[in-house]
Design an enzyme around this catalytic site. Structure first.
Site, mmCIF file in Angstrom:
data_model
loop_
_atom_site.group_PDB
_atom_site.id
_atom_site.type_symbol
_atom_site.label_atom_id
_atom_site.label_comp_id
_atom_site.label_asym_id
_atom_site.label_seq_id
_atom_site.Cartn_x
_atom_site.Cartn_y
_atom_site.Cartn_z
ATOM 1 N N LYS A 172 0.889 -1.171 -0.141
ATOM 2 C CA LYS A 172 -0.072 -0.080 0.027
ATOM 3 C C LYS A 172 0.718 1.148 0.046
ATOM 4 O O LYS A 172 1.594 1.539 0.647
ATOM 5 C CB LYS A 172 -0.762 -0.178 1.292
ATOM 6 C CG LYS A 172 -2.301 1.017 1.135
ATOM 7 C CD LYS A 172 -3.147 0.263 0.143
ATOM 8 C CE LYS A 172 -4.417 1.102 0.210
ATOM 9 N NZ LYS A 172 -5.326 0.600 -0.676
ATOM 10 N N THR B 35 -4.196 -5.015 0.485
ATOM 11 C CA THR B 35 -3.539 -3.671 0.706
ATOM 12 C C THR B 35 -4.224 -2.877 1.728
ATOM 13 O O THR B 35 -3.824 -1.846 2.394
ATOM 14 C CB THR B 35 -3.129 -2.949 -0.702
ATOM 15 O OG1 THR B 35 -4.100 -2.660 -1.401
ATOM 16 C CG2 THR B 35 -2.442 -3.803 -1.275
ATOM 17 N N HIS C 21 22.009 24.575 -10.762
ATOM 18 C CA HIS C 21 22.970 25.512 -11.596
ATOM 19 C C HIS C 21 22.614 27.181 -11.655
ATOM 20 O O HIS C 21 21.350 27.340 -11.673
ATOM 21 C CB HIS C 21 23.017 25.206 -12.884
ATOM 22 C CG HIS C 21 23.335 24.050 -13.407
ATOM 23 N ND1 HIS C 21 24.752 23.427 -13.060
ATOM 24 C CD2 HIS C 21 22.872 22.716 -13.732
ATOM 25 C CE1 HIS C 21 24.954 22.172 -13.286
ATOM 26 N NE2 HIS C 21 23.801 21.667 -13.813
#
Length: 286
Positions: free
Chosen positions: A12, A57, A241
Site C-alpha cells: 500500500k 493492501t 545551476h
C-alpha cells in the site's frame, strides 16, 4: 517456450495520517506518509488468482492507522513495529519493508494548537525478513547553497563542450540523504537523526568544493564519522545551476551579483560512503 515468475512484491503506497497528541497546555502533531511493501510465497496469486496468501493492501492501510492509535514515537520505531507485524502475522509473507516520510511542523509562538510547516522531510525505512532487521534514516528536500567556496575546472573538453571553467561559483543542491544503522535495536533514534543532519549540513558549509562529487563524499564521511552506529550513507545531489548573467549588451558589468537560475536540465550526482567492513544488505533493503 516457457516462462516463470520472477521477483515480485506488493503493498500500500502513501498512506497519509496525522496523529494529534493533545496535551493540557499545547498540542503536538505527527504527520506521516507511510508505504508498506510485502514479499513472500505469492506464486499462486500471480499464476492462478488464488489469493489465499495475499494480505489485502486495504488491511495494510488499516494496520498503519490502528498502530498509530497506540502511539507513533520515532518513525524508525514505528516502521520496525509495522514490518515485524506483517511478517510475523501473515503466514505467506517472508519480507516486509516500510518506508515513512515525516513532514515537520513547528508550533507558532504563543499558541498551543497552531502550526507552520518546516522545510525538508525526515525519512525512515525498516525491513524485516523474520530473522534480520535493517533500518535506514534520512532526509529529503533540504535545500542548501554556498555563494562562494566552489570551483569547477580541469574537466575534459571535446567538440560539444561549451561550459566555461570557473574558480568561483554558486553551489546549490536539494539534498536527499540516507544512512543505514548497523544495529536496528538502538534506541536513540531522535538524537542520532539530529546529529546526522547537523553533520550533513556542516559538511556542506565547511567543504571547499572543487566538484559536487567531492562535496558529496565529504558529507557522507561527516555523517558516518560522528556516529559509530552508522554503517553507510547514500546521497543524491542535483546540481541547481546558477549561471552569471551577461549584462554587457546593456553596457553593464556583473561583478558576480546577478545570476540566472536554471530549473532543468540539471546535473545529478549520486554516491555512497560506507564504513570499511560493514555488511551490505543489498539495494532491496533501501
Amino acid at each position: 517456450m516457457t516462462f516463470e515468475l520472477g521477483e515480485n512484491q506488493y503493498g500500500k503506497a502513501e498512506v497519509r495520517l496525522v496523529r494529534v497528541d493533545r496535551g493540557p497546555q499545547a498540542h503536538g502533531i505527527t504527520d506521516l506518509n507511510v508505504t508498506t511493501t510485502l514479499a513472500g510465497d505469492l506464486t499462486a496469486t500471480h499464476l492462478t488468482g488464488d489469493n489465499t496468501g495475499v494480505l489485502p493492501t486495504d488491511t495494510q492501510k488499516n494496520t498503519v492507522h490502528a498502530f498509530a492509535r497506540d502511539g507513533i514515537g520515532e518513525i524508525e520505531e514505528f516502521a520496525l513495529r509495522l514490518a515485524r507485524h506483517f511478517v510475523d502475522s501473515a503466514p505467506a509473507i517472508t519480507r516486509a519493508r516500510v518506508r515513512i516520510e515525516q513532514y515537520g511542523w513547528e508550533r507558532i509562538p504563543a499558541t498551543g494548537h497552531s502550526f507552520t510547516r518546516t522545510a525538508g522531510t525526515r525519512t525512515a525505512s525498516a525491513a524485516y525478513d523474520g530473522t534480520t532487521a535493517w533500518v535506514v534514516s534520512g532526509v529529503e528536500g533540504v535545500t542548501v547553497l554556498n555563494t562562494t567556496g566552489s570551483e569547477f575546472h580541469g574537466f575534459p573538453r571535446d567538440r560539444y563542450t561549451t561550459l566555461a571553467e570557473t574558480s568561483d561559483r554558486i553551489l546549490a543542491t536539494d539534498v536527499t540523504a540516507r544512512w543505514r544503522h548497523a544495529d536496528p535495536t538502538r534506541t536513540d533514534w531522535a538524537a542520532s537523526f539530529a546529529g546526522a543532519k547537523d553533520r550533513l549540513l556542516n559538511a556542506f558549509a565547511a567543504t571547499y568544493s572543487h566538484s559536487l562529487q567531492q562535496t558529496l563524499h565529504s558529507m557522507g564521511q561527516y555523517v558516518l564519522s560522528g556516529d559509530d552506529g552508522l554503517a553507510e550513507a547514500r546521497l543524491a545531489l542535483p546540481n541547481k545551476h546558477h549561471f552569471l548573467v551577461d549584462l554587457q549588451p546593456f553596457d553593464l558589468d556583473n561583478p558576480q551579483q546577478v545570476y540566472q537560475v536554471a530549473d532543468r536540465p540539471y546535473g545529478l550526482i549520486e554516491g555512497t560512503v560506507h564504513r570499511t567492513g560493514a555488511p551490505d544488505p543489498g539495494l532491496a533493503w533501501w
